[in-house]
Design a protein around this motif. Structure first.
Motif, PDB file in Angstrom:
ATOM      1  N   LYS A  30       1.283 -24.395 -51.820  1.00  0.00           N
ATOM      2  CA  LYS A  30       0.787 -23.875 -50.495  1.00  0.00           C
ATOM      3  C   LYS A  30       1.195 -22.618 -50.887  1.00  0.00           C
ATOM      4  CE  LYS A  30       6.336 -21.917 -50.955  1.00  0.00           C
ATOM      5  NZ  LYS A  30       7.555 -21.725 -50.283  1.00  0.00           N
ATOM      6  N   ARG A  31       0.260 -22.178 -49.897  1.00  0.00           N
ATOM      7  CA  ARG A  31      -0.471 -20.959 -49.857  1.00  0.00           C
ATOM      8  C   ARG A  31       0.435 -19.505 -49.588  1.00  0.00           C
ATOM      9  NH1 ARG A  31      -5.548 -19.577 -48.769  1.00  0.00           N
ATOM     10  NH2 ARG A  31      -6.589 -21.571 -48.699  1.00  0.00           N
ATOM     11  N   LEU A  32       0.407 -18.764 -50.538  1.00  0.00           N
ATOM     12  CA  LEU A  32       1.795 -17.698 -50.309  1.00  0.00           C
ATOM     13  C   LEU A  32       1.070 -16.247 -49.131  1.00  0.00           C
ATOM     14  CD1 LEU A  32       3.197 -17.868 -53.723  1.00  0.00           C
ATOM     15  CD2 LEU A  32       3.983 -18.663 -51.676  1.00  0.00           C
ATOM     16  N   ALA A  33       1.912 -15.180 -49.201  1.00  0.00           N
ATOM     17  CA  ALA A  33       1.550 -14.367 -48.685  1.00  0.00           C
ATOM     18  C   ALA A  33       0.757 -13.258 -49.880  1.00  0.00           C
ATOM     19  CB  ALA A  33       2.435 -13.483 -48.015  1.00  0.00           C
ATOM     20  N   LEU A  34       0.039 -12.422 -49.081  1.00  0.00           N
ATOM     21  CA  LEU A  34      -0.737 -11.602 -49.868  1.00  0.00           C
ATOM     22  C   LEU A  34      -0.262 -10.304 -49.595  1.00  0.00           C
ATOM     23  CD1 LEU A  34      -4.480 -12.372 -49.334  1.00  0.00           C
ATOM     24  CD2 LEU A  34      -3.466 -13.805 -50.848  1.00  0.00           C
TER      25      LEU A  34
ATOM     26  N   GLY B 205      -5.750 -12.842 -54.271  1.00  0.00           N
ATOM     27  CA  GLY B 205      -6.284 -14.093 -53.647  1.00  0.00           C
ATOM     28  C   GLY B 205      -6.715 -13.073 -52.272  1.00  0.00           C
ATOM     29  N   GLY B 206      -7.183 -12.266 -52.100  1.00  0.00           N
ATOM     30  CA  GLY B 206      -8.192 -12.185 -50.996  1.00  0.00           C
ATOM     31  C   GLY B 206      -9.733 -12.040 -51.028  1.00  0.00           C
TER      32      GLY B 206
ATOM     33  N   ARG C 160     -11.548 -20.996 -50.104  1.00  0.00           N
ATOM     34  CA  ARG C 160     -10.344 -21.069 -51.184  1.00  0.00           C
ATOM     35  C   ARG C 160      -9.907 -20.428 -52.148  1.00  0.00           C
ATOM     36  NH1 ARG C 160     -15.298 -25.926 -52.978  1.00  0.00           N
ATOM     37  NH2 ARG C 160     -13.784 -26.623 -55.275  1.00  0.00           N
ATOM     38  N   ALA C 161     -10.206 -18.849 -51.339  1.00  0.00           N
ATOM     39  CA  ALA C 161      -9.837 -18.608 -52.314  1.00  0.00           C
ATOM     40  C   ALA C 161      -8.457 -18.232 -51.400  1.00  0.00           C
ATOM     41  CB  ALA C 161     -10.160 -16.795 -51.890  1.00  0.00           C
ATOM     42  N   GLY C 162      -7.299 -17.401 -52.606  1.00  0.00           N
ATOM     43  CA  GLY C 162      -5.619 -17.515 -51.487  1.00  0.00           C
ATOM     44  C   GLY C 162      -4.590 -16.962 -53.187  1.00  0.00           C
ATOM     45  N   PHE C 163      -3.754 -16.467 -52.924  1.00  0.00           N
ATOM     46  CA  PHE C 163      -2.704 -16.635 -53.557  1.00  0.00           C
ATOM     47  C   PHE C 163      -1.560 -18.005 -53.258  1.00  0.00           C
ATOM     48  CE2 PHE C 163       1.438 -15.327 -55.336  1.00  0.00           C
ATOM     49  CZ  PHE C 163       1.115 -14.047 -56.543  1.00  0.00           C
ATOM     50  N   MET C 164      -1.416 -18.712 -54.321  1.00  0.00           N
ATOM     51  CA  MET C 164      -1.139 -20.614 -54.067  1.00  0.00           C
ATOM     52  C   MET C 164       0.158 -20.437 -55.296  1.00  0.00           C
ATOM     53  SD  MET C 164      -3.497 -20.838 -52.129  1.00  0.00           S
ATOM     54  CE  MET C 164      -5.406 -21.490 -51.740  1.00  0.00           C
ATOM     55  N   GLN C 165       1.427 -21.000 -54.458  1.00  0.00           N
ATOM     56  CA  GLN C 165       2.113 -21.370 -55.378  1.00  0.00           C
ATOM     57  C   GLN C 165       1.635 -23.277 -55.401  1.00  0.00           C
ATOM     58  OE1 GLN C 165       6.294 -21.542 -54.518  1.00  0.00           O
ATOM     59  NE2 GLN C 165       6.403 -23.502 -54.946  1.00  0.00           N
ATOM     60  N   THR C 166       1.734 -23.619 -57.160  1.00  0.00           N
ATOM     61  CA  THR C 166       0.623 -24.400 -57.431  1.00  0.00           C
ATOM     62  C   THR C 166       1.724 -25.515 -57.421  1.00  0.00           C
ATOM     63  OG1 THR C 166       0.749 -24.219 -60.288  1.00  0.00           O
ATOM     64  CG2 THR C 166      -0.164 -23.040 -58.937  1.00  0.00           C
ATOM     65  N   LEU C 167       1.004 -26.693 -57.782  1.00  0.00           N
ATOM     66  CA  LEU C 167       1.965 -28.140 -58.197  1.00  0.00           C
ATOM     67  C   LEU C 167       3.039 -28.280 -58.704  1.00  0.00           C
ATOM     68  CD1 LEU C 167      -1.160 -31.208 -57.326  1.00  0.00           C
ATOM     69  CD2 LEU C 167      -0.138 -29.969 -55.353  1.00  0.00           C
ATOM     70  N   SER C 168       2.279 -27.431 -60.173  1.00  0.00           N
ATOM     71  CA  SER C 168       3.642 -26.957 -61.102  1.00  0.00           C
ATOM     72  C   SER C 168       4.673 -25.797 -61.108  1.00  0.00           C
ATOM     73  CB  SER C 168       2.457 -26.554 -62.469  1.00  0.00           C
ATOM     74  OG  SER C 168       2.445 -26.120 -62.367  1.00  0.00           O
ATOM     75  N   GLY C 169       4.836 -25.053 -59.830  1.00  0.00           N
ATOM     76  CA  GLY C 169       5.016 -24.338 -59.519  1.00  0.00           C
ATOM     77  C   GLY C 169       5.549 -22.638 -59.752  1.00  0.00           C
TER      78      GLY C 169
ATOM     79  N   LEU D 204      -3.991  -3.731 -46.079  1.00  0.00           N
ATOM     80  CA  LEU D 204      -3.849  -2.207 -46.076  1.00  0.00           C
ATOM     81  C   LEU D 204      -1.985  -3.304 -46.275  1.00  0.00           C
ATOM     82  CD1 LEU D 204      -5.697   0.127 -44.477  1.00  0.00           C
ATOM     83  CD2 LEU D 204      -5.440   0.716 -46.821  1.00  0.00           C
ATOM     84  N   GLY D 205      -1.583  -3.559 -44.782  1.00  0.00           N
ATOM     85  CA  GLY D 205      -0.252  -3.460 -44.164  1.00  0.00           C
ATOM     86  C   GLY D 205      -0.012  -4.947 -45.578  1.00  0.00           C
ATOM     87  N   ASP D 206      -0.692  -5.129 -46.181  1.00  0.00           N
ATOM     88  CA  ASP D 206       0.202  -6.379 -47.050  1.00  0.00           C
ATOM     89  C   ASP D 206       0.454  -6.010 -48.210  1.00  0.00           C
ATOM     90  OD1 ASP D 206      -0.764  -8.182 -44.940  1.00  0.00           O
ATOM     91  OD2 ASP D 206      -3.261  -8.311 -45.973  1.00  0.00           O
TER      92      ASP D 206
END
Length: 592
Positions: free
Chosen positions: A206-210, A230-231, A373-382, A441-443
């Protein structure tokens, strides 16, 4: 080794071929053309014909040459040994190409992307009988002194049980390190080498918040226009404004675990400098060569234009692979304008309908697909990993209204616009504080406030407000001159001028100033704002602005970026106390 014949060349138009008598071909299939086995890719299928783009010099290809299919998409090899290597746009190691053919690459040469004979020390993380799922870590290999390579279960294996796993020892990337049994009873062998199509994003959980900033050590970026891990960010600027140097500085000093630098269509002399300088740069965190956490992709302007189009996909696929291992990766794409020009040339040769300024109508889609394809992710391995994309844009004549810059702004959330006037006046980094912005900024606000006693966000707002006021006051000064302004307004001009010199400007060749820690940035900003607030208070009591400007503490403040080292931050605190005391003393004299 030649694969099956899928057709014959009918027409040659530069790097674009029309292939006839098509049989058993797939879209995006990697093919080989002619007796020289040039690399190509099927990009269109219609009426028994196929359009193939060639990733090498197509000189000498003629109608009637056979086209051989591979049965697989254009893919990259993923295994230990990627880090520290220099590749071309389709992941051929340039050092081996040079050893085989000299300074000019011969056509049809093919080498493995990683050394298939080198032995790596593999340490298993699981035991026989363990249930595994896609993306899970089977074991580790120490790839460099900093990067521990985590061997993953291929994503094609949804679930399985380990029936055999290698003991700790030395293995090549092609040796079998594990055997698993699938739910249907079939067994599958796993080795350290995997392949992945470059145009397909690797899957994640899943994609996580930055929420965490990518710290670059550049004050104008970290304090005013921060980028989250991830930005995505665009760095547009005309020739000579410092796009490449800004990316080099970020590559050396940012807190990413891994750097993927893509030289996409840049001039050969610029890429030569990169290839010579990067191995000599020292990673400030380890003391070793920066190449121990860097992958370089060099596709210069005189290389085949088709490979330029593929180079950014090659780079981001390797970045995603290390992200899936739980690392934070930063991609430097220099420049996406050259990549877009490659799209335009290929589109024109395929006789597609042009859109704005001759670019293909699907240019916005391709730009969006890349930055998505950028992003802060939770990978399949956790685990958690990220890919941050820093894309340079080279608008012709520095015109930010051209299509590539405008479309890129639609899909990135951070914009570091380079200003030619700042570059001409030797103000580096030449990032304009008027045209640039960051939507992160808010993130990252909470992270920054946690590292600055809750003062960062408010302090940033104050200084940005002063910079906006300065713009309006400068317009008045141009009309009637500075003498027409009261000291309270002239003091705003004075503080902003000092802020630009003492804070925004940064010397990449100075041992102290080339990197600025988060703590130092916060303290420097605090001193400058204290100077403004105390000085304004004194001016309202009747103190002439010139008296405040001549204080010794003010001169020290101008030089603090060069004189205060990262482990001597208490000197800034003492400087602020002396500054406030000096201004109070002057104010007391005039008040009495």
């Amino acid at each position: 080794m030649k694969e099956r014949i899928i057709g014959r060349v009918k027409r040659v138009n530069g790097p674009i071929l029309i292939v006839k008598d098509i049989k058993d071909a797939m879209m995006m299939e990697m093919v080989r053309i002619g007796e020289q086995q040039l690399v190509g890719e099927v990009v269109k299928l219609y009426d028994g014909l196929a359009t193939v783009q060639v990733y090498e010099d197509a000189t000498g290809i003629c109608p009637g040459d056979n086209v051989y299919g591979s049965g697989m998409s254009l893919s990259v090899e993923l295994a230990p040994g990627l880090i520290g290597t220099i590749y071309d746009g389709i992941q051929r190691p340039l050092e081996q190409l040079m050893a085989a053919s000299g300074a000019f690459i011969s056509r049809g040469l093919t080498f493995d992307a990683v050394d298939h004979q080198k032995r790596w020390t593999f340490t298993p993380s699981l035991e026989v009988g363990a249930a595994v799922t896609a993306g899970q870590i089977l074991g580790t290999v120490q790839e460099t002194s900093r990067i521990e390579h985590r061997v993953l279960v291929p994503v094609t294996i949804a679930s399985a049980v380990i029936v055999e796993i290698a003991v700790q020892g030395e293995y090549t990337v092609e040796d079998v390190i594990a055997t698993v049994v699938l739910p249907n009873g079939h067994q599958q062998q796993i080795c350290m080498l995997q392949r992945w199509p470059i145009r397909i994003p690797r899957p994640v959980d899943k994609r996580l918040a930055l929420k965490q900033p990518l710290i670059t050590g550049l004050r104008v970026i970290d304090t005013l226009f921060p980028l989250a891990k991830g930005g995505t960010v665009a760095i547009p600027g005309g020739f000579g404004t410092g796009k490449t140097m800004t990316q080099h500085s970020i590559a050396q000093w940012c807190d990413a675990d891994l750097i993927v630098y893509i030289g996409c269509g840049e001039r050969g002399n610029e890429m030569t400098d990169v290839l010579k300088e990067f191995p000599l740069l020292i990673d400030p965190r380890t003391g070793h060569s920066l190449m121990e956490r860097t992958i370089l992709i060099a596709n210069t302007s005189n290389m085949p234009v088709s490979a330029r189009e593929a180079s950014i996909y090659t780079g981001i696929t390797m970045a995603e692979y290390y992200r899936d291992q739980g690392y934070h990766v930063a991609i430097m794409a220099d420049s996406t304008s050259r990549w877009a020009e490659a799209l335009r040339e290929l589109s024109g040769r395929m006789e597609e309908m042009p859109a704005e300024e001759g670019f293909p109508a699907y240019l916005p889609t391709r730009i969006a697909q890349f930055y998505e394809r950028a992003g802060f992710m939770q990978t399949l391995s956790g685990s958690k990993g990220s890919v941050s994309i820093i894309g340079a844009v080279s608008p012709p004549g520095g015109d930010f209204s051209e299509p590539v810059t405008q479309h890129t702004k639609r899909f990135v959330r951070c914009f570091w616009g380079l200003d030619r006037q700042l570059a001409s006046s030797r103000h580096y980094p030449a990032i304009s504080w008027l045209e640039s912005y960051s939507e992160y900024l808010g993130d990252v606000k909470q992270w920054w406030n946690d590292h600055s006693d809750g003062t960062w966000y408010l302090s940033r707002q104050k200084i940005m407000d002063l910079l906006q006021k300065e713009v309006r006051l400068q317009q008045i000064v141009k009309l009637v001159g500075p003498d027409a302004l009261p000291d309270t307004q002239n003091f705003i001009l004075e503080v902003c001028s000092l802020f630009k010199t003492a804070f925004l400007q940064q010397n990449a060749f100075d041992d102290v100033d080339r990197f600025c820690s988060v703590e130092k940035q916060v303290k420097m900003l605090s001193v400058i704002l204290a100077y403004y607030e105390k000085g304004l208070e004194a001016i309202t009591k009747g103190v002439p602005m010139v008296k405040i400007r001549r204080l010794k503490a003010v001169q020290e403040m101008v030089r603090m970026r060069l004189t205060v080292k990262g482990d001597e931050l208490e000197n800034i605190d003492r400087l602020q106390l002396r500054l406030e005391r000096s201004i109070d003393q002057i104010g007391g004299i005039y008040e009495n």
